[in-house]
Write a protein that holds these residues in place. Sequence first.
Motif, PDB file in Angstrom:
ATOM      1  N   ARG A 671       0.806  -1.196   0.000  1.00  0.00           N
ATOM      2  CA  ARG A 671       0.000   0.000   0.000  1.00  0.00           C
ATOM      3  C   ARG A 671       0.855   1.269   0.000  1.00  0.00           C
ATOM      4  NH1 ARG A 671      -3.402   1.492   5.036  1.00  0.00           N
ATOM      5  NH2 ARG A 671      -4.632   3.231   4.194  1.00  0.00           N
ATOM      6  N   GLN A 674       1.323   2.874  -3.245  1.00  0.00           N
ATOM      7  CA  GLN A 674       0.145   3.336  -3.984  1.00  0.00           C
ATOM      8  C   GLN A 674      -0.242   4.714  -3.465  1.00  0.00           C
ATOM      9  OE1 GLN A 674      -1.400   1.497  -6.497  1.00  0.00           O
ATOM     10  NE2 GLN A 674       0.277   0.060  -6.316  1.00  0.00           N
ATOM     11  N   GLY A 675       0.576   5.720  -3.726  1.00  0.00           N
ATOM     12  CA  GLY A 675       0.315   7.057  -3.206  1.00  0.00           C
ATOM     13  C   GLY A 675      -0.816   7.752  -3.911  1.00  0.00           C
ATOM     14  N   GLY A 676      -1.140   7.280  -5.077  1.00  0.00           N
ATOM     15  CA  GLY A 676      -2.209   7.917  -5.840  1.00  0.00           C
ATOM     16  C   GLY A 676      -1.672   9.095  -6.666  1.00  0.00           C
ATOM     17  N   GLN A 677      -0.356   9.422  -6.478  1.00  0.00           N
ATOM     18  CA  GLN A 677       0.182  10.540  -7.242  1.00  0.00           C
ATOM     19  C   GLN A 677       0.913  10.012  -8.462  1.00  0.00           C
ATOM     20  OE1 GLN A 677       2.376  13.135  -4.698  1.00  0.00           O
ATOM     21  NE2 GLN A 677       0.498  13.842  -3.695  1.00  0.00           N
TER      22      GLN A 677
END
Lengths: 699, 101
Positions: A671, A674-677
């Motif tokens: 996880r 998975q920074g989303g950036q």
Amino acid sequence: MTEPALYILLAPLAAFAVMIFFGKKLPRGGDWVSLFAIWSGLAVSLYLLAQVLFAYDPDFCETRSIEWLVWGDFRLAAGMLIDNMTVVMLVVVTLVSAVVHLYSVGYMRGDPRYTLFFAYLSFFSFSMLGLVLAENLILIYAFWELVGLSSYLLIGFWYEKDSAANAGKKAFITNRVGDAGMLIGILLVLSSLGTVSLHGIADGVAAGKLGGGLLTAVGICLFMGAVGKSAQFPLHVWLPDAMEGPTPVSALIHAATMVAAGVYLVARLFVILSFDASVVIAYVGGFTALFAATIAVAQNDIKRVLAYSTLSQLGYMVMALGAGAYTAGFFHLVTHAMFKACLFLGSGSVIHAMHHALQHTGSHADAQDLRNMGGLRRKMPLTFWTFLISTLALCGVPLMSGFLSKDSILAGTLAFASEHPAHWLLPVFGFAAAALTAFYMFRLVYLAFSGTFRMGADAERHLHESPSVMIVPLVILSTLCFFGFYTLPAFNPTTPEGGWFAHLLPTPARAYGVAHYAADLSHETVVPGEAFEQVAPHAEHSAHGSHAIHTIAMMISIFVAGLGILIASMGYYWNRISPALWQRRLGFVYRGMYRKWWIDEIYDVTVVWGTLGFTRVLTWFDLRVIDGLVDGSAWLTRQWSRLSGWFDLRGVDGFVNFTAWFVGIWGRFVRLFQGGQLQRYILYTLAGVGLVLILSVLQ
Amino acid sequence: MNSLLVYLTISIVLFVLGLLAMMTRKNAVSVLMGIELILNSAGLNFVAFSRFSTGNLNGQTAAVFVIIVAAAEAAVALAIFLNLYRLKATAEVDQADELRG
């Protein structure tokens, strides 16, 4: 003749069906339905008897049957066999049944199950008539059991009383022992001859298909059924207890008809009985005759005295058949049916009156105990006179029917013993029983009817003669106790010879031929051809001999009967002998007679306790071993499931949980990336590409 | 100097510049511009290899496709940015982290 016979058989059955379903709705509880069925049956029976008498043919025989069951090669017919014996039995059964029906109208009045009583009576009549008419052993067995069932129902008719219910069970179970033997006998016949029809069996035996030891075994096995039903020693114990039933039932079933079924069966099988089987039968009958007579001497219950007397007389009949006196044995069955039914109905009349009187005075004394009676002659003259006539007949006093039949039985056993001196005991049994019979019957008559009433004047005022519906049967039956009815047209008061009865029912030839029988008699092998010649003069000789023997038997018989009556009169009428003193003097013997020779106690200790003990062993086995096995396997299963449960919780669940935990941990780690950036993803991609590049360069 | 190498060098430079722009710029439009640089460097690669190796027109055709895809992609991307702006009142890409694990 088969259609009228079919009517006689089915009328009571129809009456039974009507009574069971609609009886309570009919006026008078429907008793007239049963009465009509049986009285019309009696009328038809008398018509048949008249036909037989006109034909006057000893070999008369008519059969009619339909195919009933087919098992492969074996065909079982359901059929009727009508010969002279059948017709006589039909008359006896319907006559006694008819008068008992009539009597019951008075005796059972006011009973809560009045209708049911008549329904049962009809059902019994049907079963008994079916037994008499049946043409093969399997059919006889079926009706035999139906008779047993109706007997059970009627003994336990007052099932609120424990004693009655137990007596019913006792009768049923005791009979079962004998019936088991009978069934084995039937199966033996079936397996060796392939037929069960009475004529077929006789033919099979005549053809020599069944003989030797097996024939003896068949005879004894079938006789076991008779031992049960006719209450011979050692299966006699149920009959005295069966007196718990209503008195008309005792008269009809347990004195006149059903108990005669065993004798009837033996008479039917007479032609195939081997010599050894005959001897066994004769000894069982003779012993029962004497044994039961000794017990009857010491009983105080009026019905029990008569019950043991019945045992004794049935023993006579069986002994006669065993000793080859076929006509005499069957003749005694007929005469005995009349006078014993009359005696029982008379005792019922006495009990009825006693019960009534004791109830009025509020006394709880036993209405059946002879010691409570006395002096009833003045209060109940008709009952007394009919009772006295039938007593005389039972004791074998000349001019009475019982004299004829008992005398010919005694003559028959005497003849048998003179031919085979080894069996001298049989006539001794017979004469001793005859003396005792005269004694206990007159004891009964004196105790009940002479002297003074022992329950006080208050109760005596309430004693009265029974209603005419109960007296008429007594009169009918006691009339039939005179010799004349049985010896026409010769009208000879000393012997049945020359009468219609002896003519129509002569002793039949043994089925396996004179030759074999003669061989049996001399216990040597005789060539058949020679044997016929030897036997023929012998038979002529014995005819002369039998006349002499008959006279001797008659003398002894009159003497012993007179002796018995004399001793009874000295003891209970003139009071010259003190019964109490003799009871003490006889000591052990008297106690034995009083306690019925402890047979019930012996059965208690052996059969009942044995069964209970065995049950206890089985119970222990059940509780400890069987239950132990079940419990043990349950325990084992539980332990195993505990183990597998533990494994499930720790092992399987542990593995699953570990997997989940591991995935969780890994997921938490992954996880992080998975920074989303997007830009950071690009960085990772770049790093990955760089890594690949470095690795490929290094290789 | 080999003329193919010149093209490739220019292509790398363009690619790296585009990549850097994508990685470092916060403004979405600037990121888009970086992407355009990368696409163009790829297109240049196609044309250069086509010109110097095979002699057929496959490379050129691919380049034309790349240009067309770039145009379509720019249209889609700009629509996304507009929506992003409407949602977050900004056009900075690091604000769009809804897909964070």
